[in-house]
Design a protein around this motif. Structure first.
Motif, PDB file in Angstrom:
ATOM      1  N   ASP A  51     -42.116 -17.142  83.822  1.00 47.72           N
ATOM      2  CA  ASP A  51     -41.279 -17.065  85.023  1.00 47.72           C
ATOM      3  C   ASP A  51     -40.815 -15.642  85.325  1.00 47.72           C
ATOM      4  O   ASP A  51     -40.290 -15.376  86.400  1.00 47.72           O
ATOM      5  CB  ASP A  51     -40.032 -17.949  84.871  1.00 47.72           C
ATOM      6  N   LEU A  52     -40.994 -14.755  84.347  1.00 49.10           N
ATOM      7  CA  LEU A  52     -40.478 -13.397  84.523  1.00 49.10           C
ATOM      8  C   LEU A  52     -41.602 -12.396  84.753  1.00 49.10           C
ATOM      9  O   LEU A  52     -42.725 -12.586  84.290  1.00 49.10           O
ATOM     10  CB  LEU A  52     -39.670 -12.982  83.287  1.00 49.10           C
ATOM     11  N   ALA A  53     -41.273 -11.344  85.473  1.00 46.18           N
ATOM     12  CA  ALA A  53     -42.223 -10.262  85.691  1.00 46.18           C
ATOM     13  C   ALA A  53     -41.467  -8.946  85.561  1.00 46.18           C
ATOM     14  O   ALA A  53     -40.258  -8.884  85.785  1.00 46.18           O
ATOM     15  CB  ALA A  53     -42.840 -10.371  87.077  1.00 46.18           C
TER      16      ALA A  53
ATOM     17  N   LEU B  95     -39.223 -17.832 104.013  1.00 49.58           N
ATOM     18  CA  LEU B  95     -39.636 -16.456 103.728  1.00 49.58           C
ATOM     19  C   LEU B  95     -39.999 -16.378 102.255  1.00 49.58           C
ATOM     20  O   LEU B  95     -39.211 -16.793 101.398  1.00 49.58           O
ATOM     21  CB  LEU B  95     -38.505 -15.464 104.024  1.00 49.58           C
ATOM     22  N   LEU B  96     -41.200 -15.875 101.998  1.00 51.14           N
ATOM     23  CA  LEU B  96     -41.641 -15.674 100.614  1.00 51.14           C
ATOM     24  C   LEU B  96     -42.069 -14.224 100.462  1.00 51.14           C
ATOM     25  O   LEU B  96     -42.957 -13.764 101.192  1.00 51.14           O
ATOM     26  CB  LEU B  96     -42.852 -16.580 100.284  1.00 51.14           C
ATOM     27  N   LYS B  97     -41.443 -13.505  99.534  1.00 51.97           N
ATOM     28  CA  LYS B  97     -41.901 -12.144  99.247  1.00 51.97           C
ATOM     29  C   LYS B  97     -42.721 -12.222  97.964  1.00 51.97           C
ATOM     30  O   LYS B  97     -42.163 -12.405  96.867  1.00 51.97           O
ATOM     31  CB  LYS B  97     -40.704 -11.197  99.072  1.00 51.97           C
ATOM     32  N   GLY B  98     -44.027 -12.126  98.109  1.00 58.58           N
ATOM     33  CA  GLY B  98     -44.921 -12.291  96.973  1.00 58.58           C
ATOM     34  C   GLY B  98     -44.770 -11.191  95.938  1.00 58.58           C
ATOM     35  O   GLY B  98     -44.226 -10.117  96.221  1.00 58.58           O
ATOM     36  N   ASP B  99     -45.280 -11.457  94.739  1.00 57.25           N
ATOM     37  CA  ASP B  99     -45.228 -10.456  93.669  1.00 57.25           C
ATOM     38  C   ASP B  99     -45.982  -9.208  94.099  1.00 57.25           C
ATOM     39  O   ASP B  99     -47.128  -9.284  94.553  1.00 57.25           O
ATOM     40  CB  ASP B  99     -45.872 -11.021  92.392  1.00 57.25           C
TER      41      ASP B  99
ATOM     42  N   GLY G  57     -37.615  -9.390  86.648  1.00 54.75           N
ATOM     43  CA  GLY G  57     -37.314 -10.245  87.785  1.00 54.75           C
ATOM     44  C   GLY G  57     -38.084 -11.546  87.674  1.00 54.75           C
ATOM     45  O   GLY G  57     -38.813 -11.763  86.716  1.00 54.75           O
ATOM     46  N   LEU G  58     -37.906 -12.413  88.646  1.00 49.76           N
ATOM     47  CA  LEU G  58     -38.645 -13.667  88.675  1.00 49.76           C
ATOM     48  C   LEU G  58     -39.990 -13.459  89.367  1.00 49.76           C
ATOM     49  O   LEU G  58     -40.102 -12.646  90.285  1.00 49.76           O
ATOM     50  CB  LEU G  58     -37.864 -14.737  89.446  1.00 49.76           C
ATOM     51  N   THR G  59     -41.000 -14.206  88.947  1.00 45.40           N
ATOM     52  CA  THR G  59     -42.238 -14.250  89.716  1.00 45.40           C
ATOM     53  C   THR G  59     -41.945 -15.044  90.985  1.00 45.40           C
ATOM     54  O   THR G  59     -40.976 -15.810  91.044  1.00 45.40           O
ATOM     55  CB  THR G  59     -43.341 -14.972  88.938  1.00 45.40           C
ATOM     56  N   ILE G  60     -42.795 -14.890  91.981  1.00 47.57           N
ATOM     57  CA  ILE G  60     -42.594 -15.647  93.210  1.00 47.57           C
ATOM     58  C   ILE G  60     -42.765 -17.148  92.932  1.00 47.57           C
ATOM     59  O   ILE G  60     -42.084 -17.982  93.550  1.00 47.57           O
ATOM     60  CB  ILE G  60     -43.548 -15.170  94.338  1.00 47.57           C
ATOM     61  N   ASP G  61     -43.614 -17.481  91.992  1.00 46.44           N
ATOM     62  CA  ASP G  61     -43.786 -18.901  91.665  1.00 46.44           C
ATOM     63  C   ASP G  61     -42.490 -19.470  91.101  1.00 46.44           C
ATOM     64  O   ASP G  61     -42.060 -20.573  91.482  1.00 46.44           O
ATOM     65  CB  ASP G  61     -44.920 -19.085  90.648  1.00 46.44           C
ATOM     66  N   ALA G  62     -41.879 -18.732  90.206  1.00 44.90           N
ATOM     67  CA  ALA G  62     -40.625 -19.213  89.616  1.00 44.90           C
ATOM     68  C   ALA G  62     -39.517 -19.263  90.665  1.00 44.90           C
ATOM     69  O   ALA G  62     -38.749 -20.228  90.733  1.00 44.90           O
ATOM     70  CB  ALA G  62     -40.217 -18.308  88.457  1.00 44.90           C
ATOM     71  N   THR G  64     -39.799 -19.614  93.867  1.00 43.09           N
ATOM     72  CA  THR G  64     -40.046 -20.714  94.799  1.00 43.09           C
ATOM     73  C   THR G  64     -39.705 -22.052  94.150  1.00 43.09           C
ATOM     74  O   THR G  64     -39.119 -22.939  94.786  1.00 43.09           O
ATOM     75  CB  THR G  64     -41.527 -20.712  95.247  1.00 43.09           C
ATOM     76  N   ARG G  65     -40.055 -22.197  92.887  1.00 46.06           N
ATOM     77  CA  ARG G  65     -39.767 -23.459  92.186  1.00 46.06           C
ATOM     78  C   ARG G  65     -38.249 -23.688  92.123  1.00 46.06           C
ATOM     79  O   ARG G  65     -37.756 -24.801  92.340  1.00 46.06           O
ATOM     80  CB  ARG G  65     -40.344 -23.419  90.773  1.00 46.06           C
ATOM     81  N   ASP G  87     -33.531 -10.939  94.334  1.00 45.96           N
ATOM     82  CA  ASP G  87     -33.786 -10.307  93.041  1.00 45.96           C
ATOM     83  C   ASP G  87     -32.640  -9.367  92.666  1.00 45.96           C
ATOM     84  O   ASP G  87     -31.630  -9.286  93.360  1.00 45.96           O
ATOM     85  CB  ASP G  87     -35.135  -9.582  93.051  1.00 45.96           C
ATOM     86  N   THR G  92     -34.245 -10.391  99.225  1.00 40.05           N
ATOM     87  CA  THR G  92     -34.590 -11.809  99.292  1.00 40.05           C
ATOM     88  C   THR G  92     -36.047 -12.034  98.897  1.00 40.05           C
ATOM     89  O   THR G  92     -36.952 -11.433  99.472  1.00 40.05           O
ATOM     90  CB  THR G  92     -34.347 -12.345 100.717  1.00 40.05           C
ATOM     91  N   ARG G  93     -36.233 -12.904  97.919  1.00 43.75           N
ATOM     92  CA  ARG G  93     -37.596 -13.282  97.508  1.00 43.75           C
ATOM     93  C   ARG G  93     -38.010 -14.584  98.188  1.00 43.75           C
ATOM     94  O   ARG G  93     -39.156 -14.747  98.594  1.00 43.75           O
ATOM     95  CB  ARG G  93     -37.666 -13.441  95.976  1.00 43.75           C
ATOM     96  N   VAL G  94     -37.073 -15.520  98.283  1.00 50.03           N
ATOM     97  CA  VAL G  94     -37.366 -16.812  98.914  1.00 50.03           C
ATOM     98  C   VAL G  94     -36.182 -17.201  99.793  1.00 50.03           C
ATOM     99  O   VAL G  94     -35.032 -17.071  99.384  1.00 50.03           O
ATOM    100  CB  VAL G  94     -37.572 -17.923  97.860  1.00 50.03           C
TER     101      VAL G  94
END
Lengths: 185, 185, 185, 185, 185, 185, 185, 185
Positions: A51-53, B95-99, G57-62, G64-65, G87, G92-94
């Motif tokens: 979950d982390l990057a 809104l999604l800010k991708g990795d 930080g969080l991945t976008i997958d995390a 979003t989940r 983040d 804002t990521r999501v």
């Protein structure tokens, strides 16, 4: 995040320019659909927690040293400028408004730095790309004037350095590159 | 509002492009006065209360699915992008800010989506119309760069999907269309 | 302030266009120095107190009637638009966002109205002047797209009407002129 | 979306106050965790396409009639006010700046309308809730002063009417309620 | 700060133009790298405390006199304008919105003054430089339209005067120069 | 518009305070519903064209004289302040940033002037009203600190004068009143 | 998400509250000078290049989940909300605007998330601290209302989740915590 | 920094506090009218040209040294902060966002510095004055939280240093004072 034998290098802007020269044109906004190879990103998955990057950036010491080097180069050349260092998120880490710099300089410097780190290229190169994609310059926060240089780690953008206030953008960019060069030492 | 046998279809952007191709030029700002047929609106009067009207939009589930599909398409192509889905009022639903997406990407994505839903056309088409009406791009909130696609219901715009961050706007728009396509399934 | 037998007339935009046609080009930003006659101002000194001046504007009833007339003309033509009426200070007196109008329309309408009242000319005329003075459009608050019309009293601008949302700016301006015409009745 | 025998009623603000009076306190920001029943939403799923939803709002004719009724009530009472009608997305549908209204009035009216539709309650009620949750008023776009009234359909907020400029907020809200009442006829 | 026999002169804009004419082109953003001599700065180190520096500016009396002179020149020519005087930091010291000046005029005047003091040149000259460096005009706060003139002390910019509202930018600049001239007396 | 024997007087702020003292409390936002008599408005219908109305304001000469008088009063008292004069629309007509005034002063002065003209009362009075209606101060553009004074014609607000920068708001307001007094001469 | 012996844990908000409970008061703005132990930062120096640092930080997958889990929890409880994940840089990521959520909800959600990640504490806790340091809430970008929860890695803040739209802030925060909990699985 | 017999001293913030302690209360906004002695201004008339005045400020070298000293003090104390140095015009000369500083820190630091230089007092002192004049904190650009310190030359404010990010404002201000102290050496 584990790193082994690969040496993390901070490339100077000059090298960056060379590296990008081959890829120039890849940023055109609408004229082509060739899928160019993706640029490397300064974000790595954490091997121990999916979950982390990790995002790579400059330390404040390095960012300050780079900004100071850019300002010193300008002062040595008798120019009055502002210098900004922004991180990969576009957030300003260092801002210096030099003695005698005009009121337009600080925000110009920040926008040049923002633009350079956004596209991972010097703004002198990016300004040329407007010939193909003129509306790129309408993207909020950007400024397509020479004077911005990306800082790279393993080819990925980790920061941007912007300089504004000299009589020509090329001079500004020369000072910005002096800032990048200070990181390679 | 009564709907009978007509199936409400969400057209993919590709179809939208075809449909609009015939009407291209109709948006020119000042060069002509031909009264083109009005585009259908996603607002219908309420048959039981003349003061009320219904506006059609995406559910959050659909909007999220479309955004995720656009992001997945970009990831599959090795690109780092941001994705936005806005409704007919121009309000951001997702809104999604991708990795690894650059700092300029989120607002670019939102503006492309806003532009696509405002004119009910892909931004790649709209960018071409600037040749005739260059000042359209001065309208606040817009961005005339490829990467935005409208979502339509019965031909009327109900949402816009915007993508930003790939090396070309055409790639961005390809991903946006993948988002639209996910709604047609 | 003395007014005698002269009837204060609200000229329709069409007449305004004619009046201005002779003066077109007078707004060029840097190419000429010919001193054109000053436009009449809607501000008059107060004869009884030299510190006071009167500014002429529309009543809210008149402004609402004009806005409604513009919207009605659009609806009759099957178009979904927004309409704005601003006063000589550029302040919005009436804003109507019509059913089905896009999210970009309200601010576009306000800016067209602002532009028309600022230069006392229809925006379709003003857009042409950009050929000589392209940077006029960088003035904050303006939009140089057809669709704005000035309202005049004795030749001076007292309000601006802006319409946005139709497939062409010329249509928008036709509706704005319908709004101006409603004041002449 | 099929609606059969249920009559869609636009409740007047007065009724809304009564309905909400029972639930006052439910908005407290941090003092309680009682799960209150959810308010009905003006968004309905589309029975024929699960990706679409319908949002109920006022037609521009209804919104204009309501705004005019509010302004007329103020004029009759000898007050100089501005009136705004916003939809469920917080977007302004109608703005009227009455003759003699102060420069602070238009934005105040819009914010009161925005606040009323956001919480589905008159702003006079909402202002009282600040005793328990004082920081609610820090939410961007809001104004917790009497003068805003929600417009409801089947109990869900479909619009907000805001009035500003009278010597007391209670007067402003009385005029706003006159606007709501004009919809129930 | 010690000043001996050198007389601090406030040059008129006309002289400034001449002085700059030789250097025109030096501002090109990316086309050249020739290191031009640095412009003198209005910031001097304090001889008694190396941490302090002195910045030269206009007194409010001088700034007001200059603004009034510019407005008087416009009034004499029958033009309705706004006048702004900004200091070397770009901060407005004096703003006058003349009778009958349009709503676009005050901010235009401020931006012209800001631009003139930033580059130490009249905006009519700066507008010409856009031919070589078109993106200069994207720098926040600027306006590249004739009507701005720098105020200089020993060649360094200490203020900017901007005028807006006349039918041509050249007229505006003529009035701005009248303001500068009032300082030389 | 015909004006006969009634002398248009510009009341000094002192008189205004007295006049308003009787009505203090009338602005409470939600605590009362007493319908207070409407304040006179500086907008008059045009007897010859029912669509037009006249708004009374200060000439630029008067506004400048008032601002200068306020600044002179401050200077005489040894204070460093900024002064603003805004019209009934809240638009700044004159802004003077005095020598040595702090960076917070200009916008404070403008907001005090805006607040005074909006409610037709000195801001020292308005600040007291917050005891009853604390959220009044959340209205955009306002500042409820002593230092603002209304300029009235026949009891209606035609301008506001704001001063900021002295060690106390009462001092600021004393200077603002000196500005108002300069108009009565 | 499986975690074995490695110690990088994403703590749920509930745990975070517990951890912070001991330290509550440490954030008071001015009431004390006790040097509390520094909070751990999610920025680590790069052992191989002293100029670089890693930010977690969080991945976008995390992200979003987590956002989806928060929205699902609200939907299950019958509430209409918006959810934001930001983040460590406050970006804002999501953003998800749920069906039927009010217009005030999205920005509220973003600000709650911003506030939670800035102080590494739930906003319900932070709101209590205002009793000691009331002006904390004047910091730009913040909102001190329950509904925000920090996401932590090894005790350092790596993201913030904000929810807005439910009838009480405590409900909002319950949903935000559901989002945090989804990361711990 | 060597200082001999000349009296231009840069006072440390601690001394400044003492000096100001006597004058505390003088800033009350409306409660008193005692004419306190005017504070000295950092603007001096030019003896050779009455139109010019000199404003004293820090050199970029001094400002950078002060900012670095403040950051070093924080780092030594194990705190993650941002530091800003603004000049007498409120313009940022140096901004450093330290490693691990939260996203709210940079603007907080700038506002604290702005506030300190505006009132020539530490923000911990200014926060106390809100007890008498609570609306002072509504002045745009300010932040009344401990952490800001003025830099003075001969008693006049020439710069402000602001620090934000530590668990208490008192700690922040301690670091800001370390920055001021670095100028006195």
């Amino acid at each position: 995040m584990k790193k082994t034998s690969v040496r993390t290098r901070v490339l100077t802007g000059t090298v960056a320019v060379a590296a990008l020269a081959a890829g120039v044109g890849a940023v055109s906004a609408s004229a082509e659909t060739t899928e160019t190879p993706a640029a490397p990103a300064a974000v790595k998955a954490d091997t121990q927690n999916k979950d982390l990057a990790q995002t790579t950036g400059l330390t404040i010491d390095a960012a300050t040293r780079a900004a100071q080097a850019a300002l010193d180069a300008a002062t040595k050349a008798g120019q009055h400028v502002s210098v900004a260092v922004v991180d990969r998120d576009g957030v300003t880490r260092v801002l210096l408004k030099g003695d005698g710099a005009g009121p337009q300089a600080p925000e110009s410097a920040e926008r040049k730095a923002f633009t350079a780190v956004s596209w991972n290229a010097p703004t002198s190169e990016l300004a040329k790309r407007l010939a193909q994609a003129p509306n790129l310059k309408d993207i909020p926060g950007t400024l397509f004037l020479a004077g911005g240089a990306p800082v790279q780690a393993k080819g990925a953008p980790v920061a941007g350095i912007g300089v504004a206030g000299a009589p020509s953008g090329d001079l500004d960019e020369q000072f910005a590159q002096a800032g990048v060069a200070a990181l390679a030492k």
